[in-house]
Each structure stands twice: as C-alpha cells, then as structure tokens.
Motif scaffolding. Structure first.
Motif, PDB file in Angstrom:
ATOM      1  N   ALA A 135       0.720  -1.196   0.053  1.00 59.12           N
ATOM      2  CA  ALA A 135       0.074  -0.079  -0.051  1.00 59.12           C
ATOM      3  C   ALA A 135       0.907   1.489   0.144  1.00 59.12           C
ATOM      4  O   ALA A 135       0.594   2.201  -0.781  1.00 59.12           O
ATOM      5  CB  ALA A 135      -1.013  -0.005   1.340  1.00 59.12           C
ATOM      6  N   VAL A 136       1.736   1.211   0.878  1.00 59.83           N
ATOM      7  CA  VAL A 136       2.628   2.529   1.021  1.00 59.83           C
ATOM      8  C   VAL A 136       3.437   2.822  -0.299  1.00 59.83           C
ATOM      9  O   VAL A 136       3.937   3.865  -0.673  1.00 59.83           O
ATOM     10  CB  VAL A 136       3.485   2.325   2.021  1.00 59.83           C
ATOM     11  CG1 VAL A 136       4.542   3.649   2.225  1.00 59.83           C
ATOM     12  CG2 VAL A 136       2.871   2.260   3.583  1.00 59.83           C
ATOM     13  N   GLU A 137       3.745   1.629  -1.017  1.00 59.91           N
ATOM     14  CA  GLU A 137       4.731   1.763  -2.355  1.00 59.91           C
ATOM     15  C   GLU A 137       3.662   2.493  -3.425  1.00 59.91           C
ATOM     16  O   GLU A 137       4.359   3.091  -4.441  1.00 59.91           O
ATOM     17  CB  GLU A 137       4.841   0.384  -2.774  1.00 59.91           C
ATOM     18  CG  GLU A 137       6.127  -0.198  -2.224  1.00 59.91           C
ATOM     19  CD  GLU A 137       6.272  -1.727  -2.543  1.00 59.91           C
ATOM     20  OE1 GLU A 137       7.192  -2.213  -1.989  1.00 59.91           O
ATOM     21  OE2 GLU A 137       5.559  -2.364  -3.127  1.00 59.91           O
ATOM     22  N   ALA A 142       2.511   8.153  -7.442  1.00 60.78           N
ATOM     23  CA  ALA A 142       2.563   9.610  -7.465  1.00 60.78           C
ATOM     24  C   ALA A 142       3.781  10.304  -7.876  1.00 60.78           C
ATOM     25  O   ALA A 142       3.839  11.220  -8.771  1.00 60.78           O
ATOM     26  CB  ALA A 142       1.951  10.164  -6.280  1.00 60.78           C
ATOM     27  N   THR A 143       4.732   9.856  -6.950  1.00 55.17           N
ATOM     28  CA  THR A 143       6.148  10.732  -7.365  1.00 55.17           C
ATOM     29  C   THR A 143       7.340   9.898  -6.655  1.00 55.17           C
ATOM     30  O   THR A 143       6.998   9.095  -5.558  1.00 55.17           O
ATOM     31  CB  THR A 143       5.922  12.057  -6.506  1.00 55.17           C
ATOM     32  OG1 THR A 143       7.329  12.561  -6.327  1.00 55.17           O
ATOM     33  CG2 THR A 143       5.581  11.849  -5.205  1.00 55.17           C
ATOM     34  N   PRO A 144       8.264   9.862  -7.337  1.00 57.26           N
ATOM     35  CA  PRO A 144       9.183   9.132  -6.765  1.00 57.26           C
ATOM     36  C   PRO A 144      10.102   9.731  -5.315  1.00 57.26           C
ATOM     37  O   PRO A 144      11.119   9.095  -4.807  1.00 57.26           O
ATOM     38  CB  PRO A 144      10.354   9.072  -7.909  1.00 57.26           C
ATOM     39  CG  PRO A 144      10.194  10.313  -8.688  1.00 57.26           C
ATOM     40  CD  PRO A 144       8.519  10.304  -8.536  1.00 57.26           C
ATOM     41  N   PHE A 145       9.480  10.814  -5.051  1.00 53.62           N
ATOM     42  CA  PHE A 145      10.241  11.384  -3.646  1.00 53.62           C
ATOM     43  C   PHE A 145       9.919  10.635  -2.699  1.00 53.62           C
ATOM     44  O   PHE A 145      10.738  10.602  -1.734  1.00 53.62           O
ATOM     45  CB  PHE A 145       9.206  12.906  -3.412  1.00 53.62           C
ATOM     46  CG  PHE A 145       9.573  13.724  -2.342  1.00 53.62           C
ATOM     47  CD1 PHE A 145      10.789  14.239  -2.130  1.00 53.62           C
ATOM     48  CD2 PHE A 145       8.706  13.386  -1.162  1.00 53.62           C
ATOM     49  CE1 PHE A 145      10.939  14.739  -0.885  1.00 53.62           C
ATOM     50  CE2 PHE A 145       8.936  13.940   0.161  1.00 53.62           C
ATOM     51  CZ  PHE A 145      10.080  14.557   0.270  1.00 53.62           C
ATOM     52  N   PHE A 146       8.814   9.712  -2.695  1.00 53.29           N
ATOM     53  CA  PHE A 146       8.514   9.042  -1.277  1.00 53.29           C
ATOM     54  C   PHE A 146       9.426   7.465  -1.244  1.00 53.29           C
ATOM     55  O   PHE A 146       9.374   6.928  -0.182  1.00 53.29           O
ATOM     56  CB  PHE A 146       7.063   8.617  -1.257  1.00 53.29           C
ATOM     57  CG  PHE A 146       6.175   9.878  -1.043  1.00 53.29           C
ATOM     58  CD1 PHE A 146       6.248  10.210   0.440  1.00 53.29           C
ATOM     59  CD2 PHE A 146       5.642  10.474  -1.828  1.00 53.29           C
ATOM     60  CE1 PHE A 146       5.403  11.484   0.665  1.00 53.29           C
ATOM     61  CE2 PHE A 146       4.526  11.569  -1.430  1.00 53.29           C
ATOM     62  CZ  PHE A 146       4.623  12.039  -0.032  1.00 53.29           C
ATOM     63  N   ASP A 147      10.066   7.366  -2.341  1.00 53.22           N
ATOM     64  CA  ASP A 147      10.744   6.064  -2.431  1.00 53.22           C
ATOM     65  C   ASP A 147      11.525   5.746  -1.163  1.00 53.22           C
ATOM     66  O   ASP A 147      11.550   4.624  -0.730  1.00 53.22           O
ATOM     67  CB  ASP A 147      11.644   5.973  -3.666  1.00 53.22           C
ATOM     68  CG  ASP A 147      12.132   4.610  -4.120  1.00 53.22           C
ATOM     69  OD1 ASP A 147      11.623   3.592  -3.600  1.00 53.22           O
ATOM     70  OD2 ASP A 147      13.050   4.400  -4.984  1.00 53.22           O
ATOM     71  N   PRO A 148      12.359   6.553  -0.884  1.00 52.20           N
ATOM     72  CA  PRO A 148      13.158   6.126   0.357  1.00 52.20           C
ATOM     73  C   PRO A 148      12.640   6.022   1.815  1.00 52.20           C
ATOM     74  O   PRO A 148      13.118   5.706   2.663  1.00 52.20           O
ATOM     75  CB  PRO A 148      14.385   7.484   0.354  1.00 52.20           C
ATOM     76  CG  PRO A 148      14.100   8.302  -0.490  1.00 52.20           C
ATOM     77  CD  PRO A 148      12.735   7.982  -1.194  1.00 52.20           C
ATOM     78  N   TYR A 149      11.278   6.627   1.671  1.00 51.74           N
ATOM     79  CA  TYR A 149      10.548   6.548   2.926  1.00 51.74           C
ATOM     80  C   TYR A 149       9.525   5.568   3.086  1.00 51.74           C
ATOM     81  O   TYR A 149       8.973   5.324   4.068  1.00 51.74           O
ATOM     82  CB  TYR A 149       9.612   7.799   3.010  1.00 51.74           C
ATOM     83  CG  TYR A 149      10.815   9.094   3.211  1.00 51.74           C
ATOM     84  CD1 TYR A 149      11.491   9.627   4.075  1.00 51.74           C
ATOM     85  CD2 TYR A 149      10.949   9.928   1.802  1.00 51.74           C
ATOM     86  CE1 TYR A 149      12.403  10.627   4.176  1.00 51.74           C
ATOM     87  CE2 TYR A 149      11.570  10.973   1.954  1.00 51.74           C
ATOM     88  CZ  TYR A 149      12.506  11.423   2.658  1.00 51.74           C
ATOM     89  OH  TYR A 149      13.314  12.530   2.812  1.00 51.74           O
ATOM     90  N   VAL A 150       9.554   4.746   2.129  1.00 50.38           N
ATOM     91  CA  VAL A 150       8.579   3.628   1.952  1.00 50.38           C
ATOM     92  C   VAL A 150       8.681   2.694   3.411  1.00 50.38           C
ATOM     93  O   VAL A 150       7.846   2.261   4.047  1.00 50.38           O
ATOM     94  CB  VAL A 150       8.585   2.836   0.711  1.00 50.38           C
ATOM     95  CG1 VAL A 150       7.697   1.613   0.755  1.00 50.38           C
ATOM     96  CG2 VAL A 150       7.936   3.630  -0.499  1.00 50.38           C
ATOM     97  N   VAL A 151      10.021   2.193   3.480  1.00 42.92           N
ATOM     98  CA  VAL A 151       9.973   1.168   4.728  1.00 42.92           C
ATOM     99  C   VAL A 151       9.858   1.937   6.026  1.00 42.92           C
ATOM    100  O   VAL A 151       9.176   1.436   6.965  1.00 42.92           O
ATOM    101  CB  VAL A 151      11.746   0.805   4.541  1.00 42.92           C
ATOM    102  CG1 VAL A 151      12.062   0.000   5.746  1.00 42.92           C
ATOM    103  CG2 VAL A 151      11.573  -0.359   3.305  1.00 42.92           C
ATOM    104  N   SER A 366      10.555  -4.635   0.067  1.00 47.36           N
ATOM    105  CA  SER A 366       9.548  -4.344  -1.022  1.00 47.36           C
ATOM    106  C   SER A 366       8.829  -5.328  -1.059  1.00 47.36           C
ATOM    107  O   SER A 366       8.685  -6.601  -0.690  1.00 47.36           O
ATOM    108  CB  SER A 366      10.340  -4.036  -2.328  1.00 47.36           C
ATOM    109  OG  SER A 366      10.744  -5.383  -3.024  1.00 47.36           O
ATOM    110  N   SER A 367       7.417  -5.229  -1.601  1.00 50.49           N
ATOM    111  CA  SER A 367       6.486  -6.108  -1.503  1.00 50.49           C
ATOM    112  C   SER A 367       6.781  -7.140  -2.682  1.00 50.49           C
ATOM    113  O   SER A 367       6.457  -8.486  -2.619  1.00 50.49           O
ATOM    114  CB  SER A 367       5.174  -5.493  -2.000  1.00 50.49           C
ATOM    115  OG  SER A 367       5.195  -4.780  -3.218  1.00 50.49           O
ATOM    116  N   ASP A 368       7.576  -6.956  -3.895  1.00 46.98           N
ATOM    117  CA  ASP A 368       8.098  -7.555  -4.832  1.00 46.98           C
ATOM    118  C   ASP A 368       8.857  -8.731  -4.284  1.00 46.98           C
ATOM    119  O   ASP A 368       8.892  -9.966  -4.439  1.00 46.98           O
ATOM    120  CB  ASP A 368       8.756  -6.998  -5.881  1.00 46.98           C
ATOM    121  CG  ASP A 368       7.823  -6.135  -6.875  1.00 46.98           C
ATOM    122  OD1 ASP A 368       6.576  -6.428  -6.706  1.00 46.98           O
ATOM    123  OD2 ASP A 368       8.271  -5.394  -7.641  1.00 46.98           O
TER     124      ASP A 368
END
Length: 631
Positions: A135-137, A142-151, A366-368
């Motif tokens: 879900a958080v992924e 929307a934007t790659p800005f959140f990539d480092p903050y997913v975990v 990651s979910s993958d």
C-alpha cells in the motif's frame, strides 16, 4: 424489552449486522487487499503482457477464488466446526476425538495439526509486512520522492497496529469495520469503471482461458500459479476466526459484499492492462483518476493495516487453543470482550510477531521481494486442512462416493499451488518455513515433554486411596480450615501434599485434591463443569472441566460447588501449589527426548505462567512448595 417476536427479530437483525460489519474489519482484510499485488505479481511472473496472458491470468485468479474460498471454505470446510470454533487446532481436536489414541494414525493426525498451526504463524509474520508495504509503495506511483521513505513509514504503521492490539478485537473491529466497508465499495466502483472502458475483459470468466494459458506455456504458467495464489491467501484466516463472529456473519459478508467487490476489481485491473500494458507497474492504482490517487493510497494503507489484523487475531486465537490443549506452555491470555468469549489478546505473541514483522520489512524492503516469500505457509495449511476435513466428514457420515471426489479435487488444487510456491524457496520462501519449523519444534517438544514428565510423576507417586487409608485417626494432627492441592492426577498423591506434610507435620480438617482438565470441545456447560468425590477422613477430590475456548476461573468453580452442598469459606481456604524446578540429569541423553530438547522443555517449564495467574487464584491465599525433578 424484547417481549414480542418482532422485537426479537429486530434485535437479531441488529446483532447480525453488527457482527458482519465487525467481521469486515477483522477477518476479510487479508483477502480484501490482495488486489494490490495479485494481478501485477502474476503477470510479472508469467513474463508476457499479451491479451491471451491477461485473460488467462484473470481467469485463474477468478476461479481460484470460486473453488478455494467459495466452494471449499465457505460451503464445505466451515461445516467442520468444533461446536462453533474453527481453525486447524479445533479441526484437529475434532478428528482426534474420533480416533483411537493407541493407533499410530493418532500421532500422525496430531502431528499434521501441529504442522498446520506452525505454518499459520509463518503466514502471520508475512501478511502484515507485504500488505502494508504494497500500500505504501503506492506513493511512488504519484512521485518518486517517497521512495526512500516507504520502509520507515511501513515500520511506523505496523508498530502502531500491534500496539493497538491490547484494546481487543472488538474495539479494533468496530473501528476497522466501517473503513473496510468503504474499501470494498471503492474496489467495486474502480472495477466497474475499468470494465466499462474495456468490457472484453469479462471473457476471463470462462475457465478455458486459464487452462489454455497453462497448456500453451506450462512451465511459466506453473510458476505463475505461485502468484495467482496470492488472491486467496486470507481463506484460512476466514476459517480460523469463525469462532469470533460465527459462520452466518462470515458467509453473509463474503457472499454479499467481499466476493463481488473482489471480482469487479480484478476484472477492472485486467481491463486497464488490456488498454495499456504499461500500467503493469501498478494496475490497481492506475484504475483511479489522478485526483483520486493520494486518497486511494491513504485508504489502501488503512485497509492493509486492517488486513494485518486478520492474521494477528487468528494467531491469538490459535495460541489460546494450543495452550488449553497442552501444545504450548501457559501464556498470559487477556479476554478483551465481555460479550464475545472468543476475543483475546496474547501479549507475548503480539510482541514476537511485531519483532519478526519489522525484521522482515527491513530485510526484504519491497512487496516484490516479499511476494516470493508469501504463499508457502498458507498453501501448506490449506492442504493439511483438506486432509483433516476429509477424515472428519467421513467419520461424520459422508459416503466415500461423495467425500473422495470432493476432497480429491480440493487436494489436487491445494497441492498444485503448494508445489508452485515451493519454487520460491530460494527467493525468500525459506522464511515462513523456518518460522514454522521453530514453532513446530516448540509445540512438539512441549507436548512430548509433558507426557514424559507425567509418566515419571506417575511412577514416583503414591496411590491417593492407599494414602488416605493409611492415615491414623490422630496422626498427623489436623488443623481447622480447608487446603486445596492442585493436582494433575486425582488417583495419585500430589507432590505438594507430601511437601506440606513433611514441613508442617499437620493436615487441614478438609483436604481437597483439585484437577483442572481441558476437554477437546470449545465450551463445557456449567452443569457438566464439576465432579466432586468424597474419599473419607476429610479428603475430597474435585475435577473441573473446561473447553479449550473457556476461561479457567477457579473461584467461580468453587462458588458452583455450593449447588452440590459443598461450600468453601475463602478466608479459611488455602491453595497449595507445587512449584517444581526441572533440571537436566548429567547423562548423555533422555529416553524419548534428545538432550537439546530436554533443555528447551526445561526452559519453557521453568518460565511458564504461574498457575496462580493462569487460574485467577488470589495470591494471598496461595502457598507454594517447591522441589526439583531431574529429566
């Protein structure tokens, strides 16, 4: 006042609707959030985005839902209830009750049940991790800005969920039920929107598309089945939580809302992919318009937190059953609802799951990656459930002509998915297997160790009747009051009684040996709770029976004794409990247990929950007398 049939009907309708809504928040979160990753992972594993592949993958997902969840669990397996309780251990107890304990098959059945229960814990670790991460992924869409903050975001959300558990399933269900109602409504609406644009996707309802895909590319199709299985991973939780909400509430929720919403959404995702194969990056979020993306990510995050609740509450329920049935040491079990007896919270299990889930999120990231670890535990549980349900249905009157084809079909489906998931062992599937091995080792060691310890105590103990007959009228001296000795065998003298006689040189005027038994049924009626026997010379035995879902309460049981004219004055009553410390005998090995299992059993025995707390006995009325036993 509920004084008319109409008012009673209104009351039952209101109660049923409330339970159904609560069930949405507790039971269906796991299977309800599968659309976030099932379609995407299936097509990634297959490695093809042709129309043939999309229709085939959707067809396999749809018919997996129909055959496994609808037909197998909702229509058949949920009939195998142990007086209202579901789950693997409840089913195992049902089958064992109809099996001769002296037969080798008895141990095999019990072993299968313990393996299935252990696999459930493996699923309980992975489900929260993959659900919240997926879900958080969505923020990355929307934007790659959140990539480092997913975990980090996922870890914070999961920690909050586990901290909420102490407030109880009922409170969580009331909070989460309306959210899941909105979630399933949104799933359906998004799916309808996608289908309108590409109605051709409805051809996937034909199972021929799924079979054709498997025939045309058997190896890739077989590998893809491991991902297709992600669509049905909440089915076992549906059965495990049956005792919380009842069969009718769960069936109503599934047939009336959950199943239609899931079908519509899966078809909608397939429709989006038919129009734009590039949407495979995240077909679920591509169903939403741009303005709705952030609200959908927020709703999906809430839904996946709720999805985690399904397996957490299931883990609490199965832990409680395991403790009562003697497969786990006594743990603190808090009852969190005065209305629903099956709703519990187990602090140690909650803490262990939280630590394991956070390790998993930080390790796989990651979910993958987690998709490869998911499925083995659940598919293994499903195969074991099928085998045990077959034995139960046969003993309950099903003819071979009906039982063999029905359960053979279920078994073939289960083993096919299990085999496909085994291909993922090296990619992460080893994790739930390791968790299951650890849990099975603990449960098996505790059960076997208790049996060996009981045999050793029986060899060393004196027959109770012989002890009573040997007492002299004036020796030992008797003092006023009642002494209750907790006993594991009413035919033998408790070790605590011998210790008391050795230290105090006196006996109370009334001496009661009390044994608490757990039956293999969920609940024992009050009229069958007590069995009181007089031995003479002021000695009595009391046998107290509970079901594996009952809450042991000694004081309440003593109050019931008054019905039979056997009264207790608590101020003149002492509970004498033996606190035996186990230690290893200095020798190469123990007959029946390896040395390392000796050490594990001793560790668990010496750290199990105190009987005073477990049986709710006032601490100021308890006398503990200890000794040592060598294993």
């Amino acid at each position: 006042m509920l004084d008319t049939p109409a008012r009673w009907d209104e009351f039952r309708l209101s109660a049923g609707s409330s339970l159904t809504l609560a069930a949405l928040g507790v039971v269906f979160g796991d299977i309800g959030t599968s659309p976030l990753y099932a379609v995407r992972q299936s097509l990634i594993d297959f490695g093809d985005m042709s129309e043939h592949a999309i229709l085939g993958a959707l067809s396999l997902i749809v018919w997996a839902l129909v055959l496994i969840v609808m037909v197998k669990y909702v229509l058949v397996i949920m009939r195998a209830d142990n007086r209202g309780e579901g789950g693997l251990l409840a089913l195992t107890a049902l089958v064992l009750r109809r099996t001769n304990p002296a037969h080798k098959r008895y141990l095999w059945i019990m072993g299968a049940g313990l393996v299935g229960a252990a696999l459930f814990y493996g699923d309980g670790v992975i489900t929260p991790a993959i659900s919240v991460l997926s879900a958080v992924e969505g923020l990355k869409v929307a934007t790659p800005f959140f990539d480092p903050y997913v975990v980090p975001i996922s870890v914070v959300l999961l920690a909050g969920l586990f901290l909420m558990q102490r407030h109880g399933t009922a409170a969580v269900g009331r909070l989460f039920g309306p959210v899941m109602l909105v979630w399933f409504a949104v799933l359906a609406l998004l799916g309808i929107w996608g289908i309108i644009h590409h109605p051709r996707i409805l051809l996937a309802v034909n199972p021929i598309h799924g079979f054709a895909l498997l025939i045309d590319a058997p190896w890739r199709g077989f590998f893809m089945l491991g991902a297709v299985f992600l669509a049905v991973t909440g089915a076992e939780t549906l059965y495990a939580d049956m005792g919380h909400f009842g069969r009718n509430a769960l069936r109503t929720a599934w047939i009336g809302l959950v199943f239609p919403a899931l079908l519509l959404n899966y078809f909608g995702q397939g429709a989006v992919l038919l129009g734009n194969p590039g949407a495979l990056e995240h077909p679920f979020y591509r169903l939403a318009p741009e303005w709705g993306l952030y609200p959908l990510v927020g709703l999906a995050t809430a839904a996946t937190i709720i999805a985690s609740q399904a397996v957490i509450s299931g883990a609490f329920s199965i832990t409680r059953q395991a403790v009562q049935l003697g497969y786990l040491p006594r743990l603190e079990v808090r009852h969190t609802s005065e209305q629903e007896i099956g709703q519990v919270y187990v602090p140690r299990i909650n803490s262990a799951l939280l630590v394991a889930v956070i390790i998993l999120v930080v390790g796989f990231r990651s979910s993958d990656n987690l998709g490869a670890a998911y499925g083995i535990a659940v598919s293994g549980m499903m195969a074991i459930t099928t085998g045990l349900a077959f034995l139960y249905m046969r003993s309950g009157g099903w003819s071979l002509a009906v039982a063999i084809p029905v359960f053979a079909a279920f078994g073939i489906i289960d083993l096919t998915f299990f085999s496909a998931n085994l291909l993922k062992i090296a990619e992460g599937g080893w994790f739930p297997v390791v968790v299951a091995i650890v849990v099975f080792t603990i449960m098996g060691t505790w059960w076997r160790g208790r049996r060996l310890l009981a045999e050793q105590r029986a060899r060393d103990a004196m027959p109770l009747q012989q002890f009573v007959e040997a007492l002299k009228p004036d020796r030992p001296a008797r003092v006023p009051g009642t002494a209750i000795f907790m006993s594991r065998d009413l035919n033998r003298v408790p070790v605590a009684l011998l210790h008391a006689l050795k230290h105090y040189k006196v006996l109370h005027e009334r001496v009661v040996m009390m044994q608490v038994e757990t039956e293999d049924v969920p609940h024992v009626p009050d009229e069958q709770r007590l069995e009181i026997r007089e031995l003479g010379k002021g000695f009595h035995t009391i046998r107290i029976r509970y079901g594996f879902m009952d809450e042991p309460n000694i004081l309440r049981a003593l109050a019931q004794c008054r019905v039979g004219g056997f009264r207790f004055n608590l101020m003149e009553t002492s509970f004498i409990i033996g606190r035996e410390r186990l230690r290893q005998r200095p020798r190469p090995h123990h007959k029946g247990l390896w040395r390392w299992r000796d050490a594990l059993f001793i560790l668990m025995s010496n750290n199990t929950l105190d009987a005073t707390e477990f049986f709710r006995i006032p601490a100021n009325r308890v006398v503990e007398l200890g000794g040592q036993i060598e294993l």
